[in-house]
Write a protein that holds these residues in place. Structure first.
Motif, PDB file in Angstrom:
ATOM      1  N   PRO A   1      75.122 -23.751 122.979  1.00  0.00           N
ATOM      2  CA  PRO A   1      76.387 -24.882 123.275  1.00  0.00           C
ATOM      3  C   PRO A   1      77.663 -24.154 123.594  1.00  0.00           C
ATOM      4  CG  PRO A   1      76.058 -24.961 121.021  1.00  0.00           C
ATOM      5  CD  PRO A   1      75.182 -23.648 121.588  1.00  0.00           C
ATOM      6  N   ASN A   2      77.783 -22.830 123.486  1.00  0.00           N
ATOM      7  CA  ASN A   2      79.094 -22.237 123.709  1.00  0.00           C
ATOM      8  C   ASN A   2      79.449 -22.430 125.221  1.00  0.00           C
ATOM      9  OD1 ASN A   2      81.623 -20.936 124.026  1.00  0.00           O
ATOM     10  ND2 ASN A   2      80.520 -18.989 123.489  1.00  0.00           N
ATOM     11  N   ALA A   3      80.410 -22.917 125.596  1.00  0.00           N
ATOM     12  CA  ALA A   3      80.766 -23.259 127.193  1.00  0.00           C
ATOM     13  C   ALA A   3      81.864 -22.332 127.626  1.00  0.00           C
ATOM     14  CB  ALA A   3      80.581 -24.521 127.261  1.00  0.00           C
ATOM     15  N   THR A   4      82.779 -21.616 126.686  1.00  0.00           N
ATOM     16  CA  THR A   4      83.964 -21.434 127.059  1.00  0.00           C
ATOM     17  C   THR A   4      83.911 -19.845 127.047  1.00  0.00           C
ATOM     18  OG1 THR A   4      84.831 -21.436 124.921  1.00  0.00           O
ATOM     19  CG2 THR A   4      85.374 -23.219 126.276  1.00  0.00           C
ATOM     20  N   ALA A   5      84.718 -19.492 128.004  1.00  0.00           N
ATOM     21  CA  ALA A   5      85.018 -17.822 127.946  1.00  0.00           C
ATOM     22  C   ALA A   5      86.537 -17.641 128.540  1.00  0.00           C
ATOM     23  CB  ALA A   5      84.055 -17.112 129.097  1.00  0.00           C
ATOM     24  N   GLY A   6      87.068 -16.434 128.100  1.00  0.00           N
ATOM     25  CA  GLY A   6      88.371 -15.850 128.747  1.00  0.00           C
ATOM     26  C   GLY A   6      88.456 -14.582 128.984  1.00  0.00           C
ATOM     27  N   PHE A   7      89.285 -14.378 129.979  1.00  0.00           N
ATOM     28  CA  PHE A   7      89.476 -12.884 130.364  1.00  0.00           C
ATOM     29  C   PHE A   7      91.009 -12.608 130.498  1.00  0.00           C
ATOM     30  CE2 PHE A   7      85.530 -14.454 132.325  1.00  0.00           C
ATOM     31  CZ  PHE A   7      84.721 -13.452 131.872  1.00  0.00           C
ATOM     32  N   SER A   8      91.551 -11.640 130.032  1.00  0.00           N
ATOM     33  CA  SER A   8      92.724 -11.090 130.185  1.00  0.00           C
ATOM     34  C   SER A   8      92.954  -9.623 131.149  1.00  0.00           C
ATOM     35  CB  SER A   8      93.544 -10.812 128.756  1.00  0.00           C
ATOM     36  OG  SER A   8      93.476 -12.040 128.220  1.00  0.00           O
TER      37      SER A   8
END
Length: 162
Positions: free
Chosen positions: A154-161
């Motif tokens: 169910p994880n639906a988020t991701a982030g990139f820097s």
């Protein structure tokens, strides 16, 4: 002989009975055009079945009788299930169209007015209601630097820097 058959054919049978569910999303910053170019590769049958269920309709995504109606359904579905922020600012996706390639549907989107990107955050829950084991590979390319991650239902988020 029976043990040998089980060793080779059981994994094949299991994979046929339990298919995998994976999409690939690529987000590329085009600095000269100040845009984010997005492509989503989704198995055609999975996308078609999700759209049929969501819109209570019937159609063939490969050979649609009414291509504009299918484009509208895809655009709305992706708009509900894929959200992108650049440097904390929510962005509006513009759907450009789709192309069928073998067993996949490639959906193309664009976000204008993005001169620079230091951080990308996204939420992608496409097909999560349909497939408990749905996964998404996500690639982000900014200033020729590529970063990738995988998220699983169910994880639906991701982030990139960058």
């Amino acid at each position: 002989m029976g043990l040998l058959l089980c060793k080779w054919f059981l994994p094949l049978w299991i994979s046929a009975v339990h298919p995998f569910y994976l999409s690939v999303t690529e987000i590329r910053h085009n600095a000269p055009r100040k845009t984010l170019e997005i492509s989503c590769r989704i198995f055609s049958d999975d996308l078609e079945n999700a759209l049929k269920k969501h819109y209570s309709t019937s159609f063939d995504i490969v050979r649609p009788q009414n291509r504009p109606a299918v484009d509208t359904m895809i655009a709305q579905y992706i708009g509900r299930h894929l959200q992108i922020k650049a440097d904390g600012k929510p962005l509006s996706l513009r759907y450009l169209g789709y192309r069928i390639e073998e067993d996949a549907t490639w959906c193309f989107l664009e976000i204008a007015g993005v001169p620079d990107v230091k951080k990308l955050d996204l939420r992608n829950d496409m097909l999560y209601k349909e497939h408990a084991t749905q996964s998404h590979m996500i690639h982000a390319i900014v200033n020729n630097k590529r970063q990738s991650t995988k998220i699983d239902n169910p994880n639906a988020t991701a982030g990139f820097s960058f």
